[in-house]
Design a protein around this motif. Structure first.
Motif, short mmCIF file in Angstrom:
data_model
loop_
_atom_site.label_atom_id
_atom_site.label_comp_id
_atom_site.label_asym_id
_atom_site.label_seq_id
_atom_site.Cartn_x
_atom_site.Cartn_y
_atom_site.Cartn_z
N THR A 186 46.82 35.81 53.53
CA THR A 186 46.14 36.12 54.43
C THR A 186 44.85 36.86 54.19
O THR A 186 43.89 37.20 55.00
CB THR A 186 46.88 36.40 55.95
OG1 THR A 186 47.17 37.82 55.63
CG2 THR A 186 48.07 35.61 56.26
N LYS A 187 44.75 37.35 53.08
CA LYS A 187 43.75 38.24 52.66
C LYS A 187 42.59 37.76 51.95
O LYS A 187 42.70 36.60 51.14
CB LYS A 187 44.35 39.48 51.98
CG LYS A 187 45.44 40.13 52.67
CD LYS A 187 45.20 40.86 54.05
CE LYS A 187 46.32 41.56 54.50
NZ LYS A 187 47.27 40.68 55.35
N ASN A 188 41.55 38.17 52.03
CA ASN A 188 40.33 37.79 51.09
C ASN A 188 40.54 38.79 49.65
O ASN A 188 40.39 39.91 49.88
CB ASN A 188 38.93 37.91 51.85
CG ASN A 188 37.91 37.48 51.10
OD1 ASN A 188 37.88 37.45 49.79
ND2 ASN A 188 36.87 37.21 51.70
N LEU A 189 40.85 38.15 48.85
CA LEU A 189 40.49 38.97 47.21
C LEU A 189 39.17 39.03 46.68
O LEU A 189 38.84 38.05 46.53
CB LEU A 189 41.69 38.32 46.40
CG LEU A 189 43.07 38.12 46.85
CD1 LEU A 189 43.94 37.62 45.78
CD2 LEU A 189 43.51 39.37 47.43
N LYS A 190 38.97 40.06 46.14
CA LYS A 190 37.82 40.26 45.60
C LYS A 190 38.16 39.72 44.17
O LYS A 190 38.86 39.38 43.67
CB LYS A 190 37.33 41.77 45.30
CG LYS A 190 36.81 42.33 46.45
CD LYS A 190 36.24 43.85 46.53
CE LYS A 190 35.58 44.32 47.62
NZ LYS A 190 34.83 45.82 47.59
N LYS A 191 36.81 39.41 43.42
CA LYS A 191 36.82 38.68 42.08
C LYS A 191 37.86 39.26 41.17
O LYS A 191 38.61 38.33 40.64
CB LYS A 191 35.45 38.85 41.60
CG LYS A 191 35.17 38.08 40.38
CD LYS A 191 33.85 38.02 39.76
CE LYS A 191 33.86 37.54 38.27
NZ LYS A 191 32.37 37.58 37.80
N HIS A 192 37.95 40.40 40.80
CA HIS A 192 38.91 40.91 39.90
C HIS A 192 40.24 41.13 40.28
O HIS A 192 41.25 40.84 39.69
CB HIS A 192 38.29 42.14 39.47
CG HIS A 192 37.05 42.43 38.66
ND1 HIS A 192 36.72 41.86 37.50
CD2 HIS A 192 35.93 43.11 39.21
CE1 HIS A 192 35.43 41.76 37.18
NE2 HIS A 192 34.92 42.60 37.99
N ALA A 193 40.53 41.26 41.60
CA ALA A 193 41.85 41.19 42.27
C ALA A 193 42.20 39.62 42.25
O ALA A 193 43.55 39.64 41.96
CB ALA A 193 41.52 41.77 43.70
N TYR A 194 41.30 38.86 42.46
CA TYR A 194 41.86 37.42 42.31
C TYR A 194 42.36 36.96 41.20
O TYR A 194 43.48 36.35 41.00
CB TYR A 194 40.65 36.60 42.83
CG TYR A 194 40.88 35.04 42.90
CD1 TYR A 194 41.53 34.39 43.91
CD2 TYR A 194 40.69 34.30 41.55
CE1 TYR A 194 41.93 32.78 43.66
CE2 TYR A 194 40.96 32.99 41.46
CZ TYR A 194 41.55 32.40 42.60
OH TYR A 194 41.47 30.93 42.46
N ARG A 195 41.56 37.24 40.21
CA ARG A 195 42.12 37.00 38.82
C ARG A 195 43.31 37.72 38.44
O ARG A 195 44.46 37.10 37.95
CB ARG A 195 40.90 37.50 37.73
CG ARG A 195 39.85 36.70 37.97
CD ARG A 195 38.50 37.11 36.84
NE ARG A 195 37.45 36.22 36.74
CZ ARG A 195 36.38 36.62 36.21
NH1 ARG A 195 36.28 37.85 35.52
NH2 ARG A 195 35.46 35.74 36.28
N TYR A 196 43.38 38.85 38.88
CA TYR A 196 44.70 39.91 38.41
C TYR A 196 45.87 39.21 39.27
O TYR A 196 47.13 38.77 38.69
CB TYR A 196 44.51 41.17 39.05
CG TYR A 196 45.68 42.03 38.97
CD1 TYR A 196 46.38 42.53 37.72
CD2 TYR A 196 46.61 42.43 39.98
CE1 TYR A 196 47.53 43.46 37.64
CE2 TYR A 196 47.67 43.04 39.90
CZ TYR A 196 48.04 43.50 38.69
OH TYR A 196 49.28 44.30 38.84
N TYR A 197 45.73 38.79 40.43
CA TYR A 197 46.81 38.31 41.42
C TYR A 197 47.37 36.88 40.91
O TYR A 197 48.55 36.90 40.56
CB TYR A 197 46.15 38.25 42.71
CG TYR A 197 47.21 37.56 43.79
CD1 TYR A 197 48.47 38.36 44.11
CD2 TYR A 197 46.92 36.40 44.54
CE1 TYR A 197 49.27 38.10 45.08
CE2 TYR A 197 47.96 36.10 45.31
CZ TYR A 197 49.18 36.57 45.63
OH TYR A 197 50.13 36.42 46.44
#
Length: 531
Positions: A368-379
């Motif tokens: 339910t969260k909005n991931l920033k660019k680097h967070a998205y890739r890591y996730y």
């Protein structure tokens, strides 16, 4: 108006005389929710939307079969024991659980019988809970908002269910936790009549096939090859049948004034002393034995109060500091540093508790969260890694990762390919099935030997998805091999593979009721997966 004033005066006078307030009894919530279901609702919910377990890849449907059944005036199918499809689903402790998909005709007979006798069954359930001060059973059949199925494992509605635990805990010093050993696989079909009309009456009339409770018993057995031991895990009818017995046990325990809640076969009772805790376990064990059920001694605990109302790991994950930055949709924006710390905490707790459901819970929060660019890739990379280590996550990553984060098909393809390899290596065919399911849903090809792997697996769901995959990509030679396999299995194990065989074999190669519904073009595959 004058009469109303007089009545109010009389009521207040009685209150003063008795020195107590007059309370209007609260309706029993279990009874209310049960009474909301009528016989037609029950049949549609169980047969049209309760044949296939939620944990299966979401490509199957029984709605067309239900519609055909109703249109054809509820035909009576062969009253004979039938085998069923086996499906291994990984649990949160990374141990597989055997789910079942019953023969559709045996299951239709059972559901229709439950519907026909619903007034009797409903009345019995209401009687079983009439002495409860609060709703003991927390997970049961009910109408769900904007949904046709009647059962969800994790469904909660505070307004209708309440939360009795915090009230009944007052003044108590101990919490007893217990559960039934292999509950569904241990339920004895003859114990259903025992619960409905009493053991003595049921045994006297056990050979009378005209008695309604014996008819129901017979249809229950027919879904499990005429075996008397065990309910199938997965079909929603089993959840109703189990409640017939378990609410009867609840009645006896509530007569002894125990204050507890039950989540299907898990009990949590609050008592004032060690002696009362031991007595509850003795009484529970005695009541269970009357129905040929037994406690799981390995999971029996007596804990001193107070204790946290929510597991430590739930508190730590749900209260984790995710920051306060929000986007235009009011979603929390999660940066890499906080995301990494959250996942590290979840992994640490999972290893400590030996419970991969903690990762499941964390993925739901992150979805339910909005991931920033680097967070998205890591996730995405982290989920990819965890999925291969903990295949329990297989059934939830589509809903909580792929869809909410609009994952590119190429990335899903990479994850699917790696998961497929793990499934083949460990003979965990649920992983392979989901990989092929995603390939169909997101329209990409897998560079895998799906034909030979699925043929060797002898897994009905893997075989069916493999066939659908090869059909989609017009692999004619593979389709011939699947048809050859289907003809072999049809000779000895039709019902154990009925989903695969019914889909692959043409009408002339089918017989009986399968041939009849094939002629009418009834499908158990959702159309978007059968192109």
């Amino acid at each position: 108006m004058r009469l109303r004033k007089i009545l109010t005066f009389i009521v207040n006078l009685i209150k003063r005389i008795l020195g107590m307030s007059i309370r209007v009894p609260r309706p029993n919530k279990y009874a209310d929710l049960t009474n909301e279901i009528d016989s037609d609702d029950l049949l549609e919910g169980l047969l049209g939307f309760g044949l296939f377990a939620e944990k299966l890849p979401n490509f199957l449907t029984s709605k067309p079969f239900y519609d055909w059944y109703i249109t054809n005036s509820k035909p009576k199918f062969e009253n004979k024991g039938k085998d069923y499809v086996r499906y291994e689903n990984m649990r949160h402790i990374n141990v597989p659980r055997l789910l079942a998909i019953p023969n559709p005709f045996a299951y239709a007979n059972l559901c229709n019988s439950l519907s026909d006798y619903w007034d009797k069954l409903k009345n019995q359930l209401v009687v079983n809970v009439k002495n409860q001060k609060f709703k003991v059973s927390r997970i049961h059949l009910r109408k769900l908002k904007d949904k046709k199925h009647l059962f969800e494992m994790n469904y909660k509605n505070y307004d209708k269910d309440g939360s009795p635990e915090q009230k009944i805990i007052i003044g108590k010093r101990y919490c007893v936790e217990a559960d039934i050993s292999n509950c569904f696989p241990s339920i004895y079909s003859h114990s259903v009549p025992w619960a409905l009309v009493g053991k003595e009456t049921a045994k006297i009339n056990k050979d009378d096939d005209r008695q309604w409770y014996n008819i129901l018993d017979k249809f229950i057995r027919n879904t499990k090859n005429e075996e008397t031991n065990g309910l199938l895990i997965g079909p929603h009818a089993s959840n109703l049948i189990s409640e017939i017995i378990l609410t009867k046990i609840d009645y006896s325990l509530c007569e002894k004034n125990y204050q507890y809640i039950r989540n299907i076969d898990d009990y949590k009772c609050f008592v004032q002393s060690d002696e009362e805790a031991e007595q509850f376990l003795l009484d529970l064990s005695t009541e269970l034995k009357d129905y040929e059920l037994y406690l799981n001694n390995k999971k029996t605990l007596i804990n001193q109060l107070p204790q946290a109302s929510i597991s430590e790991w739930v508190n730590k994950i749900s209260n984790f500091d995710l920051g306060s930055e929000k986007d235009e949709d009011d979603k929390i924006v999660l940066e890499l540093k906080r995301l990494r710390a959250l996942i590290d905490t979840a992994i640490e707790l999972m290893l400590k508790e030996n419970n991969s459901a903690i990762i499941n819970y964390t993925l739901k929060i992150i979805s339910t969260k909005n991931l920033k660019k680097h967070a998205y890739r890591y996730y995405i990379d982290t989920v990819h890694h965890l999925l291969l280590l903990y295949p329990y996550l297989t059934s939830i990553v589509d809903e909580y990762v792929f869809e909410p984060f609009d994952l590119a098909p190429l990335k899903i393809k990479k994850i699917s390919g790696d998961l497929y390899d793990v499934g083949i290596e460990k003979r965990f065919y649920e992983a392979c099935s989901y990989s092929v399911y995603w390939a169909l849903k997101y329209e990409f090809k897998l560079d895998k030997d799906i034909l030979n792997d699925s043929l060797k697996s002898n897994d009905c769901i893997f075989l069916t998805l493999g066939f659908l995959y090869c059909k989609k990509y017009r692999e004619s030679s593979a389709l011939k091999e699947y048809k050859k396999k289907a003809k072999e299995l049809a000779k000895t194990d039709f019902d154990r593979f009925w989903i695969f065989l019914y889909r692959v074999l043409p009408q002339p190669n089918l017989s009986g009721d399968y041939k009849r519904i094939k002629k009418d073009k009834i499908s158990f595959i959702k159309p978007e997966f059968d192109v």
